[in-house]
Write a protein that holds these residues in place. Structure first.
Motif, PDB file in Angstrom:
ATOM      1  N   PHE A  57      24.326  -0.947 -21.466  1.00 10.08           N
ATOM      2  CA  PHE A  57      24.754  -0.918 -22.869  1.00 10.08           C
ATOM      3  C   PHE A  57      26.139  -1.537 -23.028  1.00 10.08           C
ATOM      4  CE2 PHE A  57      26.255   1.571 -26.683  1.00 10.08           C
ATOM      5  CZ  PHE A  57      25.432   0.931 -27.604  1.00 10.08           C
ATOM      6  N   ASP A  58      27.027  -1.276 -22.081  1.00 12.83           N
ATOM      7  CA  ASP A  58      28.374  -1.864 -22.127  1.00 12.83           C
ATOM      8  C   ASP A  58      28.315  -3.384 -22.140  1.00 12.83           C
ATOM      9  OD1 ASP A  58      29.634   0.571 -22.180  1.00 12.83           O
ATOM     10  OD2 ASP A  58      30.190   0.566 -20.056  1.00 12.83           O
ATOM     11  N   GLU A  59      27.439  -3.957 -21.331  1.00 11.25           N
ATOM     12  CA  GLU A  59      27.295  -5.411 -21.278  1.00 11.25           C
ATOM     13  C   GLU A  59      26.821  -5.948 -22.632  1.00 11.25           C
ATOM     14  OE1 GLU A  59      24.940  -8.863 -18.731  1.00 11.25           O
ATOM     15  OE2 GLU A  59      24.523  -6.753 -18.317  1.00 11.25           O
ATOM     16  N   TYR A  60      25.870  -5.256 -23.237  1.00  3.16           N
ATOM     17  CA  TYR A  60      25.406  -5.630 -24.576  1.00  3.16           C
ATOM     18  C   TYR A  60      26.570  -5.611 -25.570  1.00  3.16           C
ATOM     19  CZ  TYR A  60      23.862  -4.796 -29.324  1.00  3.16           C
ATOM     20  OH  TYR A  60      23.754  -4.844 -30.691  1.00  3.16           O
ATOM     21  N   LEU A  61      27.316  -4.506 -25.569  1.00  2.00           N
ATOM     22  CA  LEU A  61      28.431  -4.359 -26.505  1.00  2.00           C
ATOM     23  C   LEU A  61      29.447  -5.485 -26.348  1.00  2.00           C
ATOM     24  CD1 LEU A  61      29.103  -0.521 -26.232  1.00  2.00           C
ATOM     25  CD2 LEU A  61      28.136  -1.727 -28.209  1.00  2.00           C
ATOM     26  N   GLU A  62      29.839  -5.748 -25.123  1.00  2.00           N
ATOM     27  CA  GLU A  62      30.860  -6.768 -24.866  1.00  2.00           C
ATOM     28  C   GLU A  62      30.370  -8.166 -25.195  1.00  2.00           C
ATOM     29  OE1 GLU A  62      32.389  -6.223 -20.894  1.00  2.00           O
ATOM     30  OE2 GLU A  62      32.845  -4.112 -21.305  1.00  2.00           O
ATOM     31  N   THR A  63      29.153  -8.489 -24.787  1.00  2.00           N
ATOM     32  CA  THR A  63      28.629  -9.845 -24.967  1.00  2.00           C
ATOM     33  C   THR A  63      28.264 -10.136 -26.413  1.00  2.00           C
ATOM     34  OG1 THR A  63      27.764  -9.792 -22.718  1.00  2.00           O
ATOM     35  CG2 THR A  63      26.865 -11.474 -24.180  1.00  2.00           C
ATOM     36  N   GLU A  64      27.524  -9.243 -27.024  1.00  2.00           N
ATOM     37  CA  GLU A  64      27.007  -9.494 -28.370  1.00  2.00           C
ATOM     38  C   GLU A  64      27.988  -9.127 -29.481  1.00  2.00           C
ATOM     39  OE1 GLU A  64      24.254 -11.041 -29.224  1.00  2.00           O
ATOM     40  OE2 GLU A  64      23.455 -11.228 -27.197  1.00  2.00           O
ATOM     41  N   LEU A  65      28.742  -8.067 -29.276  1.00  2.00           N
ATOM     42  CA  LEU A  65      29.567  -7.547 -30.369  1.00  2.00           C
ATOM     43  C   LEU A  65      31.071  -7.646 -30.115  1.00  2.00           C
ATOM     44  CD1 LEU A  65      27.499  -4.292 -31.041  1.00  2.00           C
ATOM     45  CD2 LEU A  65      27.188  -6.566 -32.053  1.00  2.00           C
ATOM     46  N   GLN A  66      31.460  -8.046 -28.904  1.00  2.00           N
ATOM     47  CA  GLN A  66      32.871  -8.072 -28.523  1.00  2.00           C
ATOM     48  C   GLN A  66      33.505  -6.708 -28.833  1.00  2.00           C
ATOM     49  OE1 GLN A  66      31.717 -10.938 -30.595  1.00  2.00           O
ATOM     50  NE2 GLN A  66      31.034 -11.537 -28.564  1.00  2.00           N
ATOM     51  N   MET A  67      32.803  -5.670 -28.413  1.00  2.00           N
ATOM     52  CA  MET A  67      33.200  -4.293 -28.683  1.00  2.00           C
ATOM     53  C   MET A  67      33.143  -3.515 -27.377  1.00  2.00           C
ATOM     54  SD  MET A  67      31.214  -1.559 -31.189  1.00  2.00           S
ATOM     55  CE  MET A  67      31.370  -2.550 -32.659  1.00  2.00           C
ATOM     56  N   ASP A  68      34.094  -2.606 -27.188  1.00  2.00           N
ATOM     57  CA  ASP A  68      34.019  -1.771 -25.994  1.00  2.00           C
ATOM     58  C   ASP A  68      33.284  -0.469 -26.306  1.00  2.00           C
ATOM     59  OD1 ASP A  68      35.860  -0.095 -27.273  1.00  2.00           O
ATOM     60  OD2 ASP A  68      37.551  -0.800 -26.097  1.00  2.00           O
ATOM     61  N   TYR A  69      32.952   0.263 -25.255  1.00  2.00           N
ATOM     62  CA  TYR A  69      32.181   1.495 -25.395  1.00  2.00           C
ATOM     63  C   TYR A  69      32.928   2.537 -26.229  1.00  2.00           C
ATOM     64  CZ  TYR A  69      29.258   5.454 -24.154  1.00  2.00           C
ATOM     65  OH  TYR A  69      28.430   6.550 -24.221  1.00  2.00           O
ATOM     66  N   THR A  70      34.232   2.618 -26.080  1.00  2.00           N
ATOM     67  CA  THR A  70      35.036   3.581 -26.835  1.00  2.00           C
ATOM     68  C   THR A  70      34.917   3.340 -28.336  1.00  2.00           C
ATOM     69  OG1 THR A  70      36.590   3.777 -25.002  1.00  2.00           O
ATOM     70  CG2 THR A  70      37.364   4.500 -27.165  1.00  2.00           C
ATOM     71  N   ALA A  72      32.479   1.712 -29.878  1.00  2.00           N
ATOM     72  CA  ALA A  72      31.089   1.987 -30.272  1.00  2.00           C
ATOM     73  C   ALA A  72      30.854   3.481 -30.444  1.00  2.00           C
ATOM     74  CB  ALA A  72      30.131   1.416 -29.234  1.00  2.00           C
ATOM     75  N   THR A  73      31.361   4.279 -29.514  1.00  2.00           N
ATOM     76  CA  THR A  73      31.145   5.724 -29.625  1.00  2.00           C
ATOM     77  C   THR A  73      31.914   6.317 -30.805  1.00  2.00           C
ATOM     78  OG1 THR A  73      32.850   6.191 -27.956  1.00  2.00           O
ATOM     79  CG2 THR A  73      30.560   6.095 -27.205  1.00  2.00           C
ATOM     80  N   ARG A  74      32.999   5.701 -31.205  1.00  2.00           N
ATOM     81  CA  ARG A  74      33.729   6.155 -32.395  1.00  2.00           C
ATOM     82  C   ARG A  74      32.853   5.971 -33.638  1.00  2.00           C
ATOM     83  NH1 ARG A  74      38.334   3.130 -32.077  1.00  2.00           N
ATOM     84  NH2 ARG A  74      39.081   4.547 -30.507  1.00  2.00           N
ATOM     85  N   PHE A  75      32.165   4.830 -33.737  1.00  2.00           N
ATOM     86  CA  PHE A  75      31.246   4.598 -34.848  1.00  2.00           C
ATOM     87  C   PHE A  75      30.079   5.583 -34.805  1.00  2.00           C
ATOM     88  CE2 PHE A  75      33.096   0.224 -34.837  1.00  2.00           C
ATOM     89  CZ  PHE A  75      33.512   0.193 -36.162  1.00  2.00           C
ATOM     90  N   ILE A  76      29.556   5.817 -33.620  1.00  2.00           N
ATOM     91  CA  ILE A  76      28.437   6.748 -33.452  1.00  2.00           C
ATOM     92  C   ILE A  76      28.855   8.161 -33.845  1.00  2.00           C
ATOM     93  CG2 ILE A  76      26.931   7.845 -31.738  1.00  2.00           C
ATOM     94  CD1 ILE A  76      26.904   5.035 -30.301  1.00  2.00           C
ATOM     95  N   ARG A  77      30.018   8.584 -33.404  1.00  2.00           N
ATOM     96  CA  ARG A  77      30.514   9.925 -33.755  1.00  2.00           C
ATOM     97  C   ARG A  77      30.746  10.058 -35.252  1.00  2.00           C
ATOM     98  NH1 ARG A  77      35.493  10.479 -31.140  1.00  2.00           N
ATOM     99  NH2 ARG A  77      35.670  12.517 -32.066  1.00  2.00           N
ATOM    100  N   ALA A  78      31.249   8.993 -35.879  1.00  2.00           N
ATOM    101  CA  ALA A  78      31.442   9.008 -37.333  1.00  2.00           C
ATOM    102  C   ALA A  78      30.096   9.173 -38.028  1.00  2.00           C
ATOM    103  CB  ALA A  78      32.138   7.732 -37.796  1.00  2.00           C
ATOM    104  N   ASN A  79      29.094   8.486 -37.537  1.00  2.00           N
ATOM    105  CA  ASN A  79      27.761   8.638 -38.106  1.00  2.00           C
ATOM    106  C   ASN A  79      27.266  10.073 -37.969  1.00  2.00           C
ATOM    107  OD1 ASN A  79      24.640   8.705 -37.234  1.00  2.00           O
ATOM    108  ND2 ASN A  79      24.972   7.340 -38.975  1.00  2.00           N
ATOM    109  N   GLU A  80      27.425  10.639 -36.807  1.00  2.00           N
ATOM    110  CA  GLU A  80      26.961  12.006 -36.567  1.00  2.00           C
ATOM    111  C   GLU A  80      27.708  13.023 -37.425  1.00  2.00           C
ATOM    112  OE1 GLU A  80      25.607  11.201 -31.935  1.00  2.00           O
ATOM    113  OE2 GLU A  80      27.518  12.192 -32.329  1.00  2.00           O
ATOM    114  N   LYS A  81      28.969  12.762 -37.697  1.00  2.00           N
ATOM    115  CA  LYS A  81      29.794  13.724 -38.422  1.00  2.00           C
ATOM    116  C   LYS A  81      29.717  13.567 -39.943  1.00  2.00           C
ATOM    117  CE  LYS A  81      34.294  15.913 -38.088  1.00  2.00           C
ATOM    118  NZ  LYS A  81      35.470  16.052 -37.226  1.00  2.00           N
ATOM    119  N   TYR A  82      29.596  12.330 -40.441  1.00  2.00           N
ATOM    120  CA  TYR A  82      29.745  12.086 -41.874  1.00  2.00           C
ATOM    121  C   TYR A  82      28.476  11.611 -42.585  1.00  2.00           C
ATOM    122  CZ  TYR A  82      34.616  11.992 -40.327  1.00  2.00           C
ATOM    123  OH  TYR A  82      35.827  12.289 -39.759  1.00  2.00           O
TER     124      TYR A  82
END
Length: 127
Positions: A57-70, A72-82
């Motif tokens: 998943f990290d490779e996907y994030l970095e290659t496709e989205l230029q995003m790190d796991y931290t 991505a998980t911030r967005f995921i946590r925001a989704n879960e919370k809000y």
């Protein structure tokens, strides 16, 4: 001549109000987009859709989205919370007026502190 200077001031105020209003609307859209992005990232991660193209998943994030796991998980946590109902595409009604930056700041707050945060507050005020 003084009338024209007053007119310039009025136009400036109108321009400020229009721009300020649009900035605030965009910030609210950004908060909604954050919830949707979190949902999509969570779906990609949980269903391992990335596996057909990447080793992790990290490779996907970095290659496709230029995003790190931290991030991505911030967005995921925001989704879960809000989001409705905690894993949906829509932001919960009570959070719709908050900016993305304030919602991010609130991610690690206990519920009793979150209740003290108002939609119009800045990140500095929240801290």
């Amino acid at each position: 001549m003084g009338e024209f200077q007053n007119l310039g001031s009025i136009v400036q105020e109108m321009e400020y109000d229009a721009l300020n209003g649009e900035i605030k609307r965009t910030m609210r859209r950004s908060a909604r987009d954050m919830i949707q992005l979190g949902y999509l990232l969570k779906t990609m991660m949980d269903k391992m859709v990335w596996k057909a193209y990447y080793n992790c998943f990290d490779e996907y994030l970095e290659t496709e989205l230029q995003m790190d796991y931290t991030t991505a998980t911030r967005f995921i946590r925001a989704n879960e919370k809000y989001s409705i109902p905690g894993n949906g595409m829509e932001i919960e009604e009570k959070y719709r007026e908050y900016s993305q930056s304030v919602l991010t700041e609130m991610l690690n707050m206990p519920q009793e502190l979150m209740e003290k945060v108002a939609p119009g507050m800045t990140v500095k005020q929240v801290r």
